[in-house]
Enzyme design. Structure first.
Site, short mmCIF file in Angstrom:
data_model
loop_
_atom_site.label_atom_id
_atom_site.label_comp_id
_atom_site.label_asym_id
_atom_site.label_seq_id
_atom_site.Cartn_x
_atom_site.Cartn_y
_atom_site.Cartn_z
N CYS A 114 1.02 -1.72 -0.06
CA CYS A 114 -0.02 0.24 0.04
C CYS A 114 0.70 0.61 0.34
O CYS A 114 0.43 2.29 -0.39
CB CYS A 114 -0.75 -0.22 1.00
SG CYS A 114 -2.50 -1.54 1.53
N HIS B 88 -2.88 7.46 2.40
CA HIS B 88 -3.35 6.17 1.52
C HIS B 88 -4.58 6.02 2.29
O HIS B 88 -4.87 5.79 3.53
CB HIS B 88 -2.49 4.90 1.64
CG HIS B 88 -3.01 3.69 1.66
ND1 HIS B 88 -3.25 3.15 0.67
CD2 HIS B 88 -2.82 2.82 2.95
CE1 HIS B 88 -3.99 2.21 0.89
NE2 HIS B 88 -3.66 1.61 1.74
N ASN C 228 -10.21 0.49 -0.11
CA ASN C 228 -8.04 0.41 -0.06
C ASN C 228 -7.89 -0.31 -1.39
O ASN C 228 -7.86 -1.51 -1.09
CB ASN C 228 -7.60 -0.36 1.35
CG ASN C 228 -6.62 -0.47 1.09
OD1 ASN C 228 -5.75 -0.28 0.32
ND2 ASN C 228 -6.09 -0.86 2.44
N1 COA Z 1 -18.44 -6.77 10.71
C1 COA Z 1 -19.58 -6.88 11.53
N2 COA Z 1 -17.83 -7.32 12.78
C2 COA Z 1 -16.82 -7.24 12.41
C3 COA Z 1 -16.03 -6.95 11.01
C4 COA Z 1 -16.97 -7.04 10.15
N3 COA Z 1 -16.18 -7.50 9.07
N4 COA Z 1 -14.68 -6.90 10.92
C5 COA Z 1 -14.35 -7.25 12.80
N5 COA Z 1 -15.45 -7.54 13.32
C6 COA Z 1 -15.63 -7.08 14.34
C7 COA Z 1 -14.41 -8.43 15.28
O1 COA Z 1 -14.83 -9.99 15.40
C8 COA Z 1 -14.79 -7.67 17.34
O2 COA Z 1 -15.92 -8.36 17.83
P1 COA Z 1 -14.90 -9.16 19.37
O3 COA Z 1 -14.73 -7.94 19.68
O4 COA Z 1 -16.90 -9.51 19.37
O5 COA Z 1 -13.88 -9.20 19.55
C9 COA Z 1 -15.45 -6.19 16.57
O6 COA Z 1 -15.71 -6.18 15.42
C10 COA Z 1 -14.00 -5.53 17.18
O7 COA Z 1 -12.87 -5.70 16.25
P2 COA Z 1 -12.10 -5.16 16.10
O8 COA Z 1 -10.89 -6.14 14.81
O9 COA Z 1 -11.24 -4.90 17.29
O10 COA Z 1 -12.25 -4.02 15.54
P3 COA Z 1 -11.44 -2.79 14.61
O11 COA Z 1 -12.30 -1.07 15.03
O12 COA Z 1 -9.33 -2.63 14.75
O13 COA Z 1 -11.98 -2.69 13.33
C11 COA Z 1 -10.22 -2.73 11.35
C12 COA Z 1 -11.31 -3.29 12.53
C13 COA Z 1 -9.96 -3.74 9.79
C14 COA Z 1 -11.47 -2.73 10.18
C15 COA Z 1 -9.68 -2.00 10.90
O14 COA Z 1 -8.58 -2.44 12.57
C16 COA Z 1 -8.20 -1.38 10.58
O15 COA Z 1 -8.62 -0.84 9.91
N6 COA Z 1 -7.37 -1.43 10.09
C17 COA Z 1 -6.35 -1.29 9.54
C18 COA Z 1 -6.57 -2.23 8.38
C19 COA Z 1 -5.73 -1.17 6.83
O16 COA Z 1 -5.28 -0.71 7.25
N7 COA Z 1 -5.04 -2.63 6.75
C20 COA Z 1 -4.04 -1.50 5.66
C21 COA Z 1 -3.31 -1.34 6.25
S1 COA Z 1 -2.35 -0.59 4.34
#
Ligand code: COA
Length: 332
Positions: free
Chosen positions: A114, A253, A283
């Site tokens: 990315c 990004h 993304n």
């Molecule tokens: N729909 C519903 N629930 C979801 C879900 C979805 N698509 N994805 C995860 N969850 C749930 C998880 O299982 C977790 O449940 P729990 O509390 O019962 O365990 C809860 O939502 C919170 O999950 P978490 O992973 O802590 O959420 P978050 O706020 O960190 O958001 C992302 C998840 C992936 C959106 C976030 O971490 C993110 O954007 N990270 C960076 C990713 C990124 O930028 N990647 C590319 C880099 S270039």
């Protein structure tokens, strides 16, 4: 870069696959909801390439649009930022060059996931600064939907497919469109945070089908993305002798709207300077910065003369940033 040997933006192009996949469509297949995806990521919909459309195809579309915007298809080199090349070997850039009728020019892939577009700009800027090329087509193209496990609600909702491109020409550091300085970094110790474990040259095959898909430790990646992009942005502003207040547009990004907002907050940058098109594109990895530039030009939020701060973060880990003042260039 020395005066007289800077890379200057002279063309911009974008291309998104026609198929729109909204959050509700994903919610029919996965245990997720429109509300969760919107509130946690800012994404409403993304574009998904049909099975016959590859990274090379998308790059040819975006590259052709950038050459049209530049008003000339004369370039000496093509740098393709991608981590979803059509084949493991060879690189895709030569096929993109041929697809554009540019067989014979220098062509190479840059894989910084990315962060790829910022790395590719630095590579192209280096070719121009060294006198190796006068004009370079830089394309970011990725088809990450192919790397996501169709059953994984942690990755599938985040990624979209697309391509974006700029044409760079040799110019001087003080003219509109001149890119630089750059700040680039990596940390391979953290490669496992975002990785496709199998299918590469080290592990061609795996008994576990999940190993062929992207695995991501989302929350840790989120934290690193904000901290590293803010840190790098401060470094590049210091190098340029500028303050955060000198930045008119932050084109980061597009990984998550909350990452963009948190990075701007860490920098002390007002939120109205953040360019965000993630809502409709998701993304798109190496394509995200040029696609955001093109959308901001189209909706009028990016104007000639605006000082633009670009920062990226991706798997590897890799991150980096650069600056330019936006020239009088419109997407082709
Ligand atoms: N729909 C519903 N629930 C979801 C879900 C979805 N698509 N994805 C995860 N969850 C749930 C998880 O299982 C977790 O449940 P729990 O509390 O019962 O365990 C809860 O939502 C919170 O999950 P978490 O992973 O802590 O959420 P978050 O706020 O960190 O958001 C992302 C998840 C992936 C959106 C976030 O971490 C993110 O954007 N990270 C960076 C990713 C990124 O930028 N990647 C590319 C880099 S270039």
């Amino acid at each position: 870069m020395q005066k007289g040997h800077s890379a200057v933006v002279t063309g911009l192009g974008a291309w998104l696959p026609p198929r729109v996949v909204g959050n509700d469509e994903l919610a029919q297949r996965l245990d997720t909801s429109d509300e969760w995806i919107r509130s946690r990521t800012g994404i409403r919909e993304r574009r998904i390439a049909d099975p016959d459309t590859s990274t090379v195809d998308m790059a040819v579309h975006a590259g052709g649009n950038a050459l049209r915007s530049a008003g000339s298809d004369v370039v000496d080199a093509l740098v393709l930022a991608t981590s979803t090349a059509d084949q493991l070997c060879p690189a895709s850039a030569p096929q993109v060059a041929s697809g554009l009728g540019l067989s014979g020019i220098a062509a190479l892939d840059v894989n910084a996931v990315c962060s790829g577009f910022v790395y590719a700009l630095a590579t192209a800027g280096g070719l121009i600064a060294a006198g190796t090329a006068d004009r370079v087509l830089v394309i970011g193209a990725d088809v990450f939907s192919r790397l996501c496990d169709p059953q994984d609600r942690g990755t599938l909702p985040i990624f979209g497919d697309g391509a974006g491109a700029v044409v760079l020409r040799r110019g001087s550091a003080d003219e509109p469109g001149a890119i630089g300085p750059f700040d680039l970094h990596s940390d391979g110790e953290l490669a496992d945070l975002l990785i496709v474990p199998a299918g590469g040259a080290k592990q061609r095959e795996s008994a576990d089908p999940h190993d062929y898909f992207l695995t991501m430790q989302g929350t840790t990646v989120f934290r690193h993305a904000c901290a590293r992009m803010a840190e790098s942005a401060r470094t590049v502003l210091d190098r340029a002798g500028l303050e955060v207040g000198d930045v008119d547009r932050f084109v980061g990004h597009q990984a998550n709207l909350r990452i963009l907002q948190a990075t701007a907050k860490q920098l002390g940058l007002p939120q109205d300077r953040v360019v965000a098109n993630i809502g409709h594109a998701g993304n798109t990895s190496a394509a995200s910065i040029p696609l955001a530039l093109a959308d901001a030009c189209d909706d009028g939020s990016l104007q000639p003369g605006h000082r633009v701060l670009m920062a990226a973060f991706g798997a590897g880990l890799t991150w980096g940033s650069t600056l330019l003042s936006w020239p009088d260039v419109k997407p082709g």
